[in-house]
Each structure stands twice: as C-alpha cells, then as structure tokens.
Design a protein around this motif. Structure first.
Motif, mmCIF file in Angstrom:
data_model
loop_
_atom_site.group_PDB
_atom_site.id
_atom_site.type_symbol
_atom_site.label_atom_id
_atom_site.label_comp_id
_atom_site.label_asym_id
_atom_site.label_seq_id
_atom_site.Cartn_x
_atom_site.Cartn_y
_atom_site.Cartn_z
ATOM 1 N N THR A 1 0.827 -1.208 0.000
ATOM 2 C CA THR A 1 0.000 0.000 0.000
ATOM 3 C C THR A 1 0.863 1.261 0.000
ATOM 4 N N LEU B 1 -6.345 2.989 -0.517
ATOM 5 C CA LEU B 1 -5.089 2.414 -0.052
ATOM 6 C C LEU B 1 -4.877 2.667 1.440
ATOM 7 N N GLN C 1 -4.277 -0.060 4.382
ATOM 8 C CA GLN C 1 -3.031 -0.043 5.150
ATOM 9 C C GLN C 1 -3.214 0.159 6.645
#
Length: 441
Positions: free
Chosen positions: A96, A131, A135
């Motif tokens: 990520t 993302l 993450q």
C-alpha cells in the motif's frame, strides 16, 4: 516548598516515555518511516485542496473531496481489517505504501500540465482513501504485537508526536512551496518521501497471521463487528470519535476562513495550529503512562476539541482563532491517546485487524463526512457559522454518548476484564491466538 532537586525530576516526568523506541526494532523502523512519509503526505494533503480551490473557486467543490473519499474508505477499510488478520501485515504495509507513492506520481504529472485537469485530483483522492483503508488496519494491529503491553500508551504518544511533526511542518512548508514554486514541486517532495518510506518498510520483520487465520470474508468482518458491538467501552470510543469529527472538522474550509479574516497568510498556520497543540501535549505526555482511566481521556478530550472549535468559529481575531485551533489539537490528542490505549489493551490478537478496520471508519469516515458537512454548511450559512455551530453540536453529542455508554467513562485498565485477559496473554509470551510472539517483544 519544592526543593531545587525535586523540580527537575517533576519536569522530567512530563517528558515522553521513550521505552518503546528502546525495546522494539520494528517500532523504531515504523516510527522513522512514518516521520518521513507523514511530512510528504501532508504536503500533498494541503496542495490538493488548494489546487481544487484554484481551479474551481468553490467551497462545495473542495468539500466534495470528502464525498469522493468516503465509499473507498468504508469498503477498503473493512476489507483491510479482515486482510490484516489473514495476511502478512508487513506485505500489506509495503504494497500500500508503494501504491500511495504511485498516486503521488499521478498528481505530479497532472500538475506539470499547462492546464491541470480537475478529475485526476478526485480520482487520486479516492485512490488514496482506498489504499489508506487497506493499510491502516495492518499498521494499527501491528502495534500491540511489537510493543510490550505496559508501553502501549507511551507508544501511542510517540506515534502521535511523529504524526504531529508531519502535520505541522507539512502544511507550513506546503503553503510556501505552493505559493512560490507551484503544486508540482509539492507533489515531487511527496514522491521522494514515499520512495524513502518503501525502502524502510523493506527492513521490517515478517508479521504473519495466526496459523488458524481464515481468508478475508464478509463473515469474518461481521464477526469483528459483533465483538465491537458487544463491548460498550469499544463502542463508545468509536461513536464519540465519529461524532466529534463529523460535527467539528472544518479543515476543508480553512482557505475561506483565512479570506474572511483578511489573513490569507495564515492558511498554513491554521492547518498546523491543531498539530502544534497536540505536539505540546505530546511533549509533556510522560504522565499519561501512569493513568489507568483512559475512558476519561476519550470523553474530556473530545469535549475540549468541540469547545475549542466553537470558539475558533466565533472569534474574528486571527491570533485568537489560531490559539483555539491549537487548544482543539491538544484535546484531540488526549482523546486519541485514550482510544488507542483502550483498543490495544483490550482487543484479542485474532480480531485485532478487523477491529482496526472498524477503527479506520471511526477515525477517518468522520472527517470525510465532516468535510462534506462543513463545505455544504459554509455555502449555506457562511464559513464562521459552519465552524462554531459544528463545535457546539460536537460537545452536545459527546455528552449524550458518554451518558448512554457509562462503561467507557468508568473504564479502568487495572480492573477491566478484557484488559486483564490481554495482559496475561502478553505476559505468557503468546498472543491471544496462540501463535508464538515475535522476538524482541
């Protein structure tokens, strides 16, 4: 009278507890990596809405960024929580982080065009949100594994200091860079910081899931949600944070507030003021490691945030506004320390990723919705009224939630059953899942 020797000792007790940095190599790596990447992230975070404002001139268009980010954050945040419980968390973090760096390259390429387009800005905002949703659960759930149980509050304070450094220097530098060198330069700095961050993440030790971990599924996500719903203390931390951010997160309309106060020069300071207040609290956070009633941190910190935001919308003197925003930041950090400590002290290892996914929603969806609320309200009633009314609503909602969920208010890490169960599992050298603990913890 206090003796001369006792005074330095008392001052030293206020300094941040550095024990996690000494006891965990992975925590040191993540701390330095975050220090670098947060600086670059905040550069882009400020340059992006400024670029949208420059292209459109509309507060609603800037606030719409929150709407674009909302759906990816919800979907990928929940999925990211399940993924963190079933995959190597190091690989999730590394992948990520590389993806976020590539999105920064897209911003740079668009800004380098003679006439930058608007749609790539929203596209990147949605991609960053997705993302980040993937993450953050992996990052958050890793903390309790690599940091000793009795150092979790200290680790939260150190992580906050790291974040505040980026939140202060990033916006302050971004305002100058955008004004004198353009958006492309700010995005180029972001690309460089993510490159360094990826190189540091490569040095992290593997963080495999428990042996009996299942693949990400809706059933697994629902299991985590049921656990959170069954724990009033956890439910209270999520609800209070969500309400506080929804009603009192006016950052997206700061460019218009600076214009109304005839202090365009103060925009970077407005973005940095809250972090400055958090930094002051962080630098004097040594006392927080000795507190057990972390629910009080959550409630009083969120209420202080709302009061200070309300005052910031009421005052017309820019220096008083900046002071209020700094006070709000201190309140937000106090609440954040309480939330982080409660989560890491009570959640079992095998559910930590999925609960971190829910945490992403409470931590991030609130600000995204808050941006939409602030932008729409500012367009309807004016910028300052949108700010102070949101602060008042924040205080009222925190009071109602604290009354409805009294177990949060009375939480004590020394007597709470979930905290004691987690403490015993950590002391035995085995996570709750029964997997051997990583070396160095």
């Amino acid at each position: 009278m206090t003796s001369a020797s006792a005074l330095p000792a008392r001052l030293a007790a206020l300094l941040p507890d550095l024990s996690p940095l000494r006891s965990s190599a992975d925590f040191r790596l993540l701390w330095v990596q975050g220090l670098i990447t947060y600086f670059g992230s905040f550069m882009a975070l400020i340059a992006l809405p400024l670029q949208i404002k420059e292209i459109t001139g509309s507060p609603l268009a800037v606030g719409a960024m929150g709407a674009v980010e909302l759906v990816p954050l919800v979907v990928f945040g929940l999925y990211g929580g399940a993924l963190a419980d079933s995959a190597d968390r190091r690989k999730v973090i590394l992948g990520t982080e590389a993806g976020l760096g590539l999105l920064a390259v897209v911003l740079l390429a668009n800004a380098a065009l003679p006439d930058p387009a608007l749609w790539p800005l929203y596209l990147v905002a949605g991609g960053v949100s997705a993302l980040a949703g993937l993450q953050r659960p992996a990052l958050d759930s890793l903390m309790a594994r690599i940091v000793p149980h009795d150092q979790l509050t200290a680790a939260a304070a150190l992580n906050s200091l790291r974040w505040q450094f980026g939140a202060i220097t990033g916006p302050a530098v971004a305002g100058l860079v955008v004004a004198y060198a353009g958006h492309a330069t700010a995005y180029a700095v972001t690309v460089v910081t993510f490159t360094v961050s990826v190189l540091l993440c490569l040095r992290l030790a593997p963080a495999p899931p428990a042996a009996h971990a299942r693949k990400p599924s809706l059933r697994g996500i629902a299991e985590g949600a049921r656990y959170a719903w069954s724990r009033p203390v956890l439910l209270g931390t999520y609800a209070i944070d969500l309400a506080a951010m929804f009603f009192a997160f006016p950052n997206t309309i700061f460019p218009f507030l600076a214009d109304e106060l005839h202090a365009e020069w103060s925009l970077g300071l407005m973005y940095a003021a809250g972090s400055a207040g958090s930094l002051v609290l962080g630098l004097t956070s040594g006392w927080t490691s000795r507190v057990r009633r972390h629910g009080l941190f959550v409630v009083f910190g969120a209420a202080a945030w709302g009061l200070a935001i309300a005052a910031a919308g009421w005052f017309s003197n820019v220096w008083l506004v900046l002071g209020c925003l700094a006070a709000a930041g201190a309140g937000d950090m106090l609440s954040g320390l309480g939330r982080s400590t409660i989560w890491n002290q009570t959640i079992p290892e095998e559910l930590r990723g999925r609960l971190a996914g829910i945490e992403v929603l409470s931590y991030s969806v609130g600000p995204q919705l808050g941006q939409v609320r602030a932008g729409a309200m500012a367009g309807w009633t004016g910028t300052r009224s949108a700010i102070w009314s949101g602060g008042v609503a924040c205080v009222a909602s925190v009071a109602l939630l604290a009354a409805a969920l009294p177990k949060l208010f009375t939480y004590d890490s020394g007597t709470d059953e979930d905290a004691e169960r987690r403490r015993q599992a950590k002391a035995s050298g085995l996570p709750a899942s029964g997997q051997s603990s990583p070396s160095g913890v």
